[in-house]
Design a protein around this motif. Structure first.
Motif, mmCIF file in Angstrom:
data_model
loop_
_atom_site.group_PDB
_atom_site.id
_atom_site.type_symbol
_atom_site.label_atom_id
_atom_site.label_comp_id
_atom_site.label_asym_id
_atom_site.label_seq_id
_atom_site.Cartn_x
_atom_site.Cartn_y
_atom_site.Cartn_z
ATOM 1 N N GLY A 38 26.777 16.510 -15.043
ATOM 2 C CA GLY A 38 25.857 15.964 -15.081
ATOM 3 C C GLY A 38 24.293 15.257 -15.630
ATOM 4 N N LEU A 39 23.607 15.586 -15.409
ATOM 5 C CA LEU A 39 22.009 15.064 -15.322
ATOM 6 C C LEU A 39 20.871 15.154 -15.758
ATOM 7 N N ASP A 40 20.890 14.904 -17.063
ATOM 8 C CA ASP A 40 19.638 14.817 -18.055
ATOM 9 C C ASP A 40 18.053 14.132 -17.316
ATOM 10 N N VAL A 41 18.002 15.972 -16.877
ATOM 11 C CA VAL A 41 16.066 14.736 -16.412
ATOM 12 C C VAL A 41 14.860 14.120 -17.262
ATOM 13 N N ALA A 42 15.381 14.907 -18.428
ATOM 14 C CA ALA A 42 13.821 14.749 -19.059
ATOM 15 C C ALA A 42 14.398 13.813 -19.372
ATOM 16 N N GLY A 43 16.012 13.495 -20.047
ATOM 17 C CA GLY A 43 16.353 11.649 -20.677
ATOM 18 C C GLY A 43 15.688 10.593 -19.918
ATOM 19 N N VAL A 44 16.306 10.916 -18.462
ATOM 20 C CA VAL A 44 15.540 10.061 -17.431
ATOM 21 C C VAL A 44 14.502 9.555 -17.547
ATOM 22 N N ARG A 45 13.574 10.594 -17.917
ATOM 23 C CA ARG A 45 12.330 10.339 -17.897
ATOM 24 C C ARG A 45 11.339 9.472 -18.990
ATOM 25 N N ASN A 46 12.087 9.496 -19.633
ATOM 26 C CA ASN A 46 11.783 9.290 -21.813
ATOM 27 C C ASN A 46 11.894 7.582 -21.333
ATOM 28 N N ALA A 47 13.832 7.486 -21.029
ATOM 29 C CA ALA A 47 14.138 5.609 -20.765
ATOM 30 C C ALA A 47 12.915 5.396 -19.662
ATOM 31 N N LEU A 48 12.839 5.983 -18.975
ATOM 32 C CA LEU A 48 11.423 5.745 -17.876
ATOM 33 C C LEU A 48 10.117 5.504 -18.113
ATOM 34 N N ALA A 49 9.879 6.079 -19.654
ATOM 35 C CA ALA A 49 8.508 5.842 -19.786
ATOM 36 C C ALA A 49 8.347 4.700 -20.698
ATOM 37 N N ARG A 50 9.481 4.870 -21.200
ATOM 38 C CA ARG A 50 9.351 3.587 -22.417
ATOM 39 C C ARG A 50 9.203 1.969 -21.714
ATOM 40 N N ARG A 51 9.278 2.170 -20.356
ATOM 41 C CA ARG A 51 9.752 1.042 -19.598
ATOM 42 C C ARG A 51 9.450 0.759 -18.766
ATOM 43 N N LEU A 52 8.377 1.347 -18.414
ATOM 44 C CA LEU A 52 7.451 1.394 -17.783
ATOM 45 C C LEU A 52 5.806 2.108 -17.666
ATOM 46 N N PRO A 53 4.403 1.483 -17.287
ATOM 47 C CA PRO A 53 3.579 2.058 -17.715
ATOM 48 C C PRO A 53 3.176 3.329 -16.963
ATOM 49 N N GLU A 54 2.808 4.768 -17.834
ATOM 50 C CA GLU A 54 2.797 5.531 -17.289
ATOM 51 C C GLU A 54 2.420 5.939 -16.073
ATOM 52 N N TYR A 55 1.930 4.869 -15.386
ATOM 53 C CA TYR A 55 0.894 5.990 -13.789
ATOM 54 C C TYR A 55 2.579 5.157 -12.651
ATOM 55 N N MET A 56 3.262 4.545 -13.425
ATOM 56 C CA MET A 56 4.417 4.220 -12.305
ATOM 57 C C MET A 56 5.737 5.084 -13.096
ATOM 58 N N VAL A 57 5.215 6.264 -13.634
ATOM 59 C CA VAL A 57 6.375 7.161 -14.273
ATOM 60 C C VAL A 57 6.091 8.180 -12.885
ATOM 61 N N PRO A 58 6.825 9.035 -12.054
ATOM 62 C CA PRO A 58 7.130 9.452 -11.268
ATOM 63 C C PRO A 58 6.726 10.813 -11.720
ATOM 64 N N SER A 59 6.008 11.607 -10.717
ATOM 65 C CA SER A 59 5.549 13.175 -11.814
ATOM 66 C C SER A 59 6.662 13.965 -11.031
ATOM 67 N N ALA A 60 7.545 13.824 -10.428
ATOM 68 C CA ALA A 60 8.277 14.575 -10.291
ATOM 69 C C ALA A 60 9.902 14.132 -9.523
ATOM 70 N N PHE A 61 11.044 14.954 -10.748
ATOM 71 C CA PHE A 61 12.181 14.435 -10.762
ATOM 72 C C PHE A 61 12.876 15.632 -9.512
ATOM 73 N N VAL A 62 13.660 14.859 -8.445
ATOM 74 C CA VAL A 62 14.469 16.302 -7.796
ATOM 75 C C VAL A 62 15.750 15.618 -8.266
ATOM 76 N N VAL A 63 16.876 16.430 -8.439
ATOM 77 C CA VAL A 63 18.407 15.835 -8.853
ATOM 78 C C VAL A 63 18.454 16.646 -7.379
ATOM 79 N N LEU A 64 20.107 15.507 -6.771
ATOM 80 C CA LEU A 64 20.430 15.445 -4.751
ATOM 81 C C LEU A 64 21.988 15.509 -5.492
ATOM 82 N N ASP A 65 22.354 16.151 -4.404
ATOM 83 C CA ASP A 65 24.013 15.592 -4.436
ATOM 84 C C ASP A 65 24.361 14.564 -3.762
ATOM 85 N N ALA A 66 23.130 14.271 -2.756
ATOM 86 C CA ALA A 66 23.032 12.906 -2.306
ATOM 87 C C ALA A 66 22.235 12.699 -0.591
ATOM 88 N N LEU A 67 21.680 11.252 -0.915
ATOM 89 C CA LEU A 67 20.736 11.028 -0.500
ATOM 90 C C LEU A 67 20.448 11.260 0.833
#
Length: 825
Positions: free
Chosen positions: A38-67
């Protein structure tokens, strides 16, 4: 950014790219491969927002089985999928939210944005934020800033900030109940209307759904009982005592009484549905919800959900169906539904509404402020629209009605939505402007008020509650000056937004504030209603079974004309249900009105820049008849009727032209008299672009005076001697003639007209003046497109209206009379 995302414990791999799927709109997109199941996308985004400025937080998150990788083992950027930005949330709650959704989509280059969609999640950035705020300021006239967008980055949040009175409103929450619970304003109005309805069914709100599949009747009974227990409004009765009405909340019904089961069949289904939806509620003794299950076959049922309007409105259908389906699914599985508790009940809303509005005698209360707005906004409103009725209005309003159904084609629907987006308006506003345009073109005038229901759910805490919250607004439409449709939409947007900002005042209080003249059998302030709904297909999910709505007509009309539009964006169509008062209109007239409206919608969808006066409102049948009638194949001479008389005086001077009793005039004598009178009228100011009033008995001189006015190039105004003097005075005041021509015997019938020269043709002074004037022609040639005469309507609305006919029309009529009357084939 990739390193920061990959540092999250739930992420195995990450890739971040800059995408430009919409030209000119660049945004960051992150592609994640989960480290586990499982992957909590919202949790990833929130963690990223605490670490990076807003303009560096991606506006879209896509979950893939593999790149995706190239043959060289590198990231295949071209194979990365386009992030899904489709909005799957709720529909806009009001016009302000809808306008903001359109503005977000326009600036972000997206097809659609929902009320709860996040600006920065959709690819927004600082430069686009400035552009969006500028656009919103133009559309809403609200002093929003970029800070507002960062703090409230959704259309719903920004709409709240642009709303105005939010800070002064009391918080909605549970209220301490009194022994005698008062009715809300909407309930009081409905209680009054219900007591005027002899049928008892005029204010029923039915939803009839055909359900296919194995249906558990016991689970349905339990579900209805559970939903009734959840929403107090569905188990409330109304008692009258000492001239006041109170609401009393009852217990949920027993299981045996929750659903009325009727064995039916295909042959009897229509009659059984009719009987179920026409049930007359006794609001003082029974709950205002009745559920009937019609058993058509083992896995074939019709469910009739019947509300009385006092307990539910159309906006209540969604939460009711969602709760009923959840409860049924749970009970069918042998469990109880797990709902989140409702923040308030309808009785809490009733008490909160009283606190919100405040006292009507407090000038600072919301009630007083909004009442003052409506008094100013509706000042000078027409008392009644001159609608094209087939039958006269009766002193007592009838409830007999009928419905015409139609559909706006998908291509037209898309054009209307594009017109709304281009003009910063809403689909509803486009439909409203089109209806107003249609009525204007049919003779209803330039100032057209339309009634419109609003959800009345001014607090998010009411969204999931079943109850009667709907209020009615008066939307005033200004069509003066023959604007383009796009310009009319700008007027509509400004007027509507101001009206929606003052929607808390209950309609009955609005009527009291404006205090229009009351006429039995006529709705106050407006006679035409305009409804709009967005269909999200919730009925197709009823009970989790395959289901479809069965259309049903109550045969009742609450208004003279009621245009109901239902937008289904998934199917790209708009359904029209046009209800009309059958006591006033024939069905053929109603069908023609719908055909005319569809024609207007098609034209403005194609070109909203057209002037409303150029729009074609003819039906196909009328257009064919017009083509036949217009095919005369005759060229008209460039001459006025007065010129034709002069021509006859030259060709046949001694032929008899006029006869009255024993007196006759030849064409030469008539022409000479006309020329002398024309010179007399010119001396009194007659000429092109002026009016001469003729108040004469039927006589030789009346005919000569009429021709004399036309020979001056002026227009004549006939004053019938048997008209009331006050009507004649109105006609004279409205046209401002340069002189009034009459006789000694008729003068007593003429109105006072200060500043208007009066000519008595049979007075010695005028007779002498005429005798001294030359009989030769003035030599003037009238402009054939100028006004030739003015006549007034009968004044059925209480105020006669002048109608102007040009010289060319008189010539056409005279030549037609020559052929059809004097020289018939």
């Amino acid at each position: 950014i990739e390193d920061a995302i990959a540092a999250h414990e739930e992420v195995a791999q990450a890739a971040v790219v800059v995408r430009e799927d919409t030209p000119g709109v660049k945004r960051l997109a992150a592609y994640l491969v989960p480290a586990g199941t499982g992957l909590d996308v919202a949790g990833v985004r929130n963690a990223l927002a605490r670490r990076l400025p807003e303009y560096m937080v991606p506006s879209a998150f896509v979950v893939l089985d593999a790149l995706p990788l190239t043959v060289n083992g590198k990231l295949d950027r071209k194979a990365l999928p386009v992030p899904d930005t489709a909005s799957a949330g709720r529909a806009p709650r009001d016009a302000r939210e809808e306008i903001l959704c359109g503005a977000f989509a326009e600036v972000l280059g997206l097809a659609e944005v929902g009320p709860e969609d996040h600006f920065f999640d959709l690819g927004g950035h600082s430069l686009l934020a400035t552009r969006l705020v500028t656009r919103v300021r133009t559309l809403l006239g609200s002093p929003l800033t970029v800070r507002d967008l960062f703090e409230a980055p959704t259309p719903a949040g920004l709409a709240h900030r642009a709303g105005g009175d939010g800070e002064r409103r009391p918080a909605l929450g549970r209220r301490e109940r009194t022994a005698d619970l008062p009715l809300s304003h909407a309930q009081r109005r409905m209680w009054f209307l219900q007591n005027l309805d002899d049928s008892g069914a005029a204010y029923n709100v039915p939803l009839v759904v055909r359900v296919t599949g194995a249906l558990d009747v016991d689970a349905l009974r339990a579900a209805v009982r559970a939903v009734t227990g959840r929403h107090e409004s569905l188990r409330t009765v109304f008692t009258e005592r000492d001239g006041s009405v109170f609401q009393q909340v009852q217990d949920a019904p027993a299981l045996a009484d929750a659903v009325h089961v009727v064995r039916s069949g295909e042959r009897t289904l229509a009659a059984d549905v009719e009987a179920a939806v026409r049930y007359g509620f006794d609001l003082s003794a029974e709950a205002p919800l009745r559920v009937t299950l019609l058993e058509v076959g083992p896995e074939d049922h019709a469910v009739v959900l019947l509300f009385h309007h006092i307990a539910g409105d159309e906006w209540s259908m969604l939460p009711f169906i969602e709760d009923l389906t959840a409860a049924y699914t749970a009970h069918a599985a042998g469990t109880a539904p797990t709902w989140s508790p409702l923040p308030v009940q309808y009785a809490d809303y009733t008490l909160w509404q009283q606190e919100l509005l405040g006292a009507d005698d407090d000038p600072q209360s919301l009630h007083s402020r909004q009442a003052a707005y409506w008094k100013q906004a509706l000042a000078g409103l027409p008392e009644e629209l001159p609608l094209p009725t087939d039958h006269p209005r009766t002193p007592v309003a009838g409830y007999r009605g009928d419905t015409v159904y139609a559909q706006v084609p998908p291509a037209v629907y898309r054009g209307l939505r594009e017109a709304a987006r281009a003009t910063g308006t809403t689909t509803f506003m486009v439909l409203q402007a089109a209806v107003a345009t249609l009525l204007h073109r049919l003779g209803a005038g330039n100032d057209i008020p339309l009634g419109a229901p609003v959800a009345g759910r001014s607090d998010a805490g009411l969204d999931d509650l079943v109850g009667f919250f709907v209020n009615t607004l008066v939307l005033r439409n200004d069509l003066s000056g023959d604007p383009t449709f796009a310009d009319l939409l700008a007027r509509t947007r400004d007027a509507d937004l101001a009206a929606f900002a003052h929607q808390d005042l209950p309609f009955d209080r609005l009527v009291e504030a404006v205090n229009p003249p009351r006429v039995p059998g006529r709705h106050p302030l407006f006679q035409v209603m305009l409804g709009y709904q967005h269909n999200d297909g919730q009925a197709g999910r009823l009970l989790g079974l395959e289901s479809r709505i069965l259309p049903f007509e109550l045969g009742a009309a609450k208004f003279e004309l009621d245009f109901n539009f239902e937008e289904t964006s998934s199917a790209e169509e708009i359904d029209i249900a046009f209800e009309y008062a059958a006591d006033l209109y024939e069905r053929a007239t109603a069908e023609a009105l719908v055909e005319r409206l569809l024609a207007v919608l098609e034209q403005v969808a194609t070109d909203p820049g057209r002037r409303i006066g150029s729009l074609d409102v003819l039906t196909s049948g009328e257009r064919g008849l017009l083509g036949e009638w217009a095919a005369t194949g005759r060229e008209l001479p460039e001459a006025s009727v007065a010129d034709l008389l002069a021509e006859r005086a030259v060709l046949v001077p001694d032929d008899v032209a006029l006869v009255q009793g024993d007196v006759s005039w030849t064409y030469a004598e008539l022409d000479a008299r006309v020329n002398r009178l024309a010179r007399l009228f010119v001396a009194r100011g007659a000429g092109p672009e002026t009016v001469v009033a003729l108040g004469l008995p039927r006589s030789l001189d009346m005919v000569a005076s009429l021709f004399a006015v036309l020979r001056t190039g002026a227009a004549y105004l006939p004053l019938e001697l048997d008209y009331p003097v006050d009507r004649l005075a109105f006609m004279v005041e409205d046209t401002a003639p340069v002189c009034l021509v009459t006789s000694a015997t008729a003068e007593a019938r003429m109105p006072e007209a200060p500043g208007v020269a009066r000519i008595l043709l049979d007075s010695p002074e005028i007779a002498a003046e005429l005798a001294a004037l030359p009989a030769a022609s003035l030599g003037r040639t009238a402009d054939l497109d100028a006004a030739a005469y003015v006549i007034f309507t009968s004044g059925s609305t209480g105020r006669p209206k002048g109608v102007v006919t040009p010289y060319r029309g008189l010539t056409n009529m005279q030549l037609n009379h020559r052929q059809e009357i004097f020289d018939p084939v």
